[in-house]
Design a protein around this motif. Structure first.
Motif, PDB file in Angstrom:
ATOM      1  N   SER A 143       1.044  -1.355  -0.050  1.00 42.01           N
ATOM      2  CA  SER A 143       0.055  -0.124  -0.063  1.00 42.01           C
ATOM      3  C   SER A 143       0.776   1.282   0.036  1.00 42.01           C
ATOM      4  CB  SER A 143      -0.926   0.072   1.302  1.00 42.01           C
ATOM      5  OG  SER A 143      -0.203   0.271   2.311  1.00 42.01           O
ATOM      6  N   GLY A 144       0.359   2.265  -0.175  1.00 42.06           N
ATOM      7  CA  GLY A 144       0.964   3.782  -0.231  1.00 42.06           C
ATOM      8  C   GLY A 144       1.785   3.866  -1.424  1.00 42.06           C
ATOM      9  N   GLY A 145       2.860   4.383  -1.245  1.00 42.78           N
ATOM     10  CA  GLY A 145       3.795   4.514  -2.446  1.00 42.78           C
ATOM     11  C   GLY A 145       5.187   5.266  -2.062  1.00 42.78           C
ATOM     12  N   ILE A 146       5.552   6.287  -2.888  1.00 41.09           N
ATOM     13  CA  ILE A 146       6.567   6.953  -2.583  1.00 41.09           C
ATOM     14  C   ILE A 146       6.207   8.609  -2.775  1.00 41.09           C
ATOM     15  CG2 ILE A 146       8.365   5.287  -3.209  1.00 41.09           C
ATOM     16  CD1 ILE A 146       8.733   6.749  -5.550  1.00 41.09           C
ATOM     17  N   THR A 147       6.932   9.416  -1.995  1.00 35.39           N
ATOM     18  CA  THR A 147       6.918  10.990  -2.279  1.00 35.39           C
ATOM     19  C   THR A 147       8.237  11.240  -2.525  1.00 35.39           C
ATOM     20  OG1 THR A 147       5.064  11.153  -0.721  1.00 35.39           O
ATOM     21  CG2 THR A 147       6.347  12.939  -0.954  1.00 35.39           C
ATOM     22  N   VAL A 148       8.371  12.372  -3.519  1.00 35.70           N
ATOM     23  CA  VAL A 148       9.680  12.628  -4.011  1.00 35.70           C
ATOM     24  C   VAL A 148       9.851  14.110  -3.982  1.00 35.70           C
ATOM     25  CG1 VAL A 148      11.287  12.929  -5.992  1.00 35.70           C
ATOM     26  CG2 VAL A 148       9.914  10.756  -5.638  1.00 35.70           C
ATOM     27  N   VAL A 149      10.586  14.614  -3.230  1.00 30.62           N
ATOM     28  CA  VAL A 149      10.575  16.045  -2.935  1.00 30.62           C
ATOM     29  C   VAL A 149      12.104  16.504  -3.293  1.00 30.62           C
ATOM     30  CG1 VAL A 149      10.519  17.843  -1.134  1.00 30.62           C
ATOM     31  CG2 VAL A 149       9.246  15.697  -0.780  1.00 30.62           C
ATOM     32  N   PRO A 150      12.370  17.043  -4.776  1.00 35.26           N
ATOM     33  CA  PRO A 150      13.685  17.573  -5.059  1.00 35.26           C
ATOM     34  C   PRO A 150      13.959  18.802  -4.467  1.00 35.26           C
ATOM     35  CG  PRO A 150      11.901  17.889  -6.627  1.00 35.26           C
ATOM     36  CD  PRO A 150      11.182  17.151  -5.546  1.00 35.26           C
ATOM     37  N   SER A 151      15.210  18.980  -4.276  1.00 34.45           N
ATOM     38  CA  SER A 151      15.639  20.126  -3.416  1.00 34.45           C
ATOM     39  C   SER A 151      16.870  20.417  -3.787  1.00 34.45           C
ATOM     40  CB  SER A 151      15.595  19.823  -1.794  1.00 34.45           C
ATOM     41  OG  SER A 151      16.176  20.910  -1.238  1.00 34.45           O
ATOM     42  N   PHE A 152      17.397  21.634  -3.467  1.00 36.65           N
ATOM     43  CA  PHE A 152      18.954  22.353  -3.936  1.00 36.65           C
ATOM     44  C   PHE A 152      19.452  22.387  -2.407  1.00 36.65           C
ATOM     45  CE2 PHE A 152      17.689  22.942  -8.096  1.00 36.65           C
ATOM     46  CZ  PHE A 152      18.665  22.185  -8.834  1.00 36.65           C
ATOM     47  N   GLY A 153      18.742  22.433  -1.313  1.00 33.64           N
ATOM     48  CA  GLY A 153      19.289  22.552  -0.145  1.00 33.64           C
ATOM     49  C   GLY A 153      19.335  23.958   0.301  1.00 33.64           C
ATOM     50  N   SER A 154      18.843  25.049  -0.465  1.00 33.16           N
ATOM     51  CA  SER A 154      19.055  26.274  -0.292  1.00 33.16           C
ATOM     52  C   SER A 154      18.206  26.915  -0.784  1.00 33.16           C
ATOM     53  CB  SER A 154      20.434  26.773  -0.793  1.00 33.16           C
ATOM     54  OG  SER A 154      20.263  26.773  -2.218  1.00 33.16           O
ATOM     55  N   ASN A 155      18.170  28.513  -0.522  1.00 33.31           N
ATOM     56  CA  ASN A 155      16.760  29.219  -1.124  1.00 33.31           C
ATOM     57  C   ASN A 155      17.238  29.820  -2.439  1.00 33.31           C
ATOM     58  OD1 ASN A 155      15.452  28.894   1.165  1.00 33.31           O
ATOM     59  ND2 ASN A 155      16.255  30.549   2.350  1.00 33.31           N
ATOM     60  N   ASP A 156      18.234  29.272  -3.139  1.00 34.03           N
ATOM     61  CA  ASP A 156      18.654  29.904  -4.608  1.00 34.03           C
ATOM     62  C   ASP A 156      17.447  29.392  -5.452  1.00 34.03           C
ATOM     63  OD1 ASP A 156      20.806  30.653  -3.121  1.00 34.03           O
ATOM     64  OD2 ASP A 156      22.176  28.962  -3.935  1.00 34.03           O
ATOM     65  N   ALA A 157      17.045  28.357  -5.416  1.00 38.74           N
ATOM     66  CA  ALA A 157      15.824  27.978  -6.132  1.00 38.74           C
ATOM     67  C   ALA A 157      14.990  26.931  -5.455  1.00 38.74           C
ATOM     68  CB  ALA A 157      16.559  27.015  -7.598  1.00 38.74           C
ATOM     69  N   ASN A 158      13.832  27.132  -5.770  1.00 37.37           N
ATOM     70  CA  ASN A 158      12.600  26.298  -5.137  1.00 37.37           C
ATOM     71  C   ASN A 158      11.790  25.683  -6.031  1.00 37.37           C
ATOM     72  OD1 ASN A 158      13.265  27.645  -2.684  1.00 37.37           O
ATOM     73  ND2 ASN A 158      12.444  29.679  -3.456  1.00 37.37           N
ATOM     74  N   LEU A 205      21.758  19.105  -6.908  1.00 38.01           N
ATOM     75  CA  LEU A 205      20.354  18.650  -6.664  1.00 38.01           C
ATOM     76  C   LEU A 205      20.311  17.559  -5.827  1.00 38.01           C
ATOM     77  CD1 LEU A 205      17.239  18.806  -7.438  1.00 38.01           C
ATOM     78  CD2 LEU A 205      17.694  17.281  -9.251  1.00 38.01           C
ATOM     79  N   SER A 206      19.300  17.394  -4.924  1.00 42.75           N
ATOM     80  CA  SER A 206      19.172  16.234  -4.100  1.00 42.75           C
ATOM     81  C   SER A 206      17.498  15.823  -4.343  1.00 42.75           C
ATOM     82  CB  SER A 206      19.283  16.451  -2.491  1.00 42.75           C
ATOM     83  OG  SER A 206      18.409  17.267  -2.094  1.00 42.75           O
ATOM     84  N   ILE A 207      17.553  14.394  -4.339  1.00 45.08           N
ATOM     85  CA  ILE A 207      16.092  13.931  -4.548  1.00 45.08           C
ATOM     86  C   ILE A 207      15.792  12.814  -3.317  1.00 45.08           C
ATOM     87  CG2 ILE A 207      14.587  12.919  -6.313  1.00 45.08           C
ATOM     88  CD1 ILE A 207      16.473  13.370  -8.356  1.00 45.08           C
ATOM     89  N   PRO A 208      15.327  13.566  -2.354  1.00 47.16           N
ATOM     90  CA  PRO A 208      14.848  12.690  -1.194  1.00 47.16           C
ATOM     91  C   PRO A 208      13.624  11.852  -1.464  1.00 47.16           C
ATOM     92  CG  PRO A 208      15.317  14.888  -0.323  1.00 47.16           C
ATOM     93  CD  PRO A 208      15.341  14.953  -1.910  1.00 47.16           C
ATOM     94  N   ILE A 209      13.527  10.530  -0.947  1.00 44.92           N
ATOM     95  CA  ILE A 209      12.397   9.711  -1.378  1.00 44.92           C
ATOM     96  C   ILE A 209      12.001   9.077   0.041  1.00 44.92           C
ATOM     97  CG2 ILE A 209      11.562   7.553  -2.420  1.00 44.92           C
ATOM     98  CD1 ILE A 209      14.031   8.016  -4.495  1.00 44.92           C
ATOM     99  N   SER A 210      10.798   9.512   0.261  1.00 43.85           N
ATOM    100  CA  SER A 210       9.817   8.865   1.411  1.00 43.85           C
ATOM    101  C   SER A 210       8.734   8.155   0.909  1.00 43.85           C
ATOM    102  CB  SER A 210       9.624  10.065   2.180  1.00 43.85           C
ATOM    103  OG  SER A 210       8.862  10.871   1.676  1.00 43.85           O
TER     104      SER A 210
END
Length: 280
Positions: free
Chosen positions: A31-46, A80-85
């Protein structure tokens, strides 16, 4: 794996791109799935949505889009980082390459200028006389990213009809960063702003203040006629008189002379009269 496509190595502040997140296969768990939250770890780009995207069990979708907006300039390239939860996160891994870094550049400037020796010492305005022409230089600088085309429009805040610009609209082809416009003075007017606006490429190029231009009246030149002087015209005979008088400047005897050049008579030498007086 989870991979991000559509990234560009450089962006300008305020610009956006669409980034596509792609998974190799649908989530395979109870059940469920995955959530992908791409980030650059800064406020330079959102990214929007900032909560990321979801790939759920039972869905056949393998890709979803997010919008990346550059918010402030960065000092260098940010990875770029791509955290997966989520319940299926253990079977996915981000696919990150060296190309998954981005740098955000400040907006480029558009500047106007002309000859430096044509400025007024009082207010710094560029000066042009009625009927004269001066060049207006438009400079896009050296863009960090090669542009694909820019269009700017010039406008004058002074007396309408006091100047003429040729052309008023300037189109910069891709990669061209400099151009020149001719400004002609039509009617004298006080110093006023000459401004530039960007109609194509406004998301990248920003005008840097106006310059001032002042149109001056032409300088009058007077020609004074001296009745005692006559012009010598080639091929024509004229009567000329040359008189030289020496006035006494000391208490001694002195002479003075008057020389007269008379019109040359046919077949006769010119007559010269020399009279001398002695005075005490």
């Amino acid at each position: 794996t989870v991979t991000a496509y559509g990234l560009t190595p450089g962006m300008y502040v305020g610009t956006s791109i669409v980034v596509t997140l792609v998974i190799t296969r649908p989530p395979q768990c109870s059940s469920g799935g995955i959530t992908v939250v791409p980030s650059f770890g800064s406020n330079d780009a959102n990214f929007v949505p900032d909560a990321g995207v979801e790939f759920n069990v039972g869905s056949s979708s393998l890709s979803k889009d997010v919008v990346l907006t550059a918010s402030q300039s960065s000092v260098g390239y940010v990875p770029l980082s791509i955290p997966i939860s989520g319940t299926c996160s253990s079977i996915y891994a981000p696919a990150i390459s060296n190309a998954s870094s981005i740098r955000v550049f400040p907006k480029e400037s558009v500047t106007l200028s002309s000859w430096s020796n044509m400025t007024s010492p009082s207010d710094g305005a560029y000066l042009v006389y009625v009927g004269n022409v001066i060049p207006i230089f438009i400079d896009l600088g050296t863009p960090a990213i090669k542009h694909t085309g820019v269009t700017v429009v010039l406008s004058f805040a002074g007396l309408p009809g006091s100047i003429a610009l040729s052309p008023t609209t300037v189109v910069f082809p891709a990669g061209v960063n400099k151009s020149t416009v001719n400004l002609t003075g039509i009617t004298d007017t006080a110093a006023a702003d000459l401004s530039v606006s960007v109609s194509v490429g406004a998301g990248i190029f920003v005008p840097v203040g106006p310059i001032k231009v002042k149109v001056l009246r032409t300088i009058p030149i007077s020609l004074a006629f001296v009745p005692s002087a006559q012009l010598i015209v080639q091929g024509r005979d004229l009567a000329l008189s040359l008189i030289h008088i020496s006035e006494p400047t000391r208490l001694l005897s002195i002479s003075y002379a008057v020389f007269c050049l008379k019109k040359k008579k046919k077949n006769l030498p010119p007559a010269i009269t020399h009279r001398t007086k002695k005075r005490s």
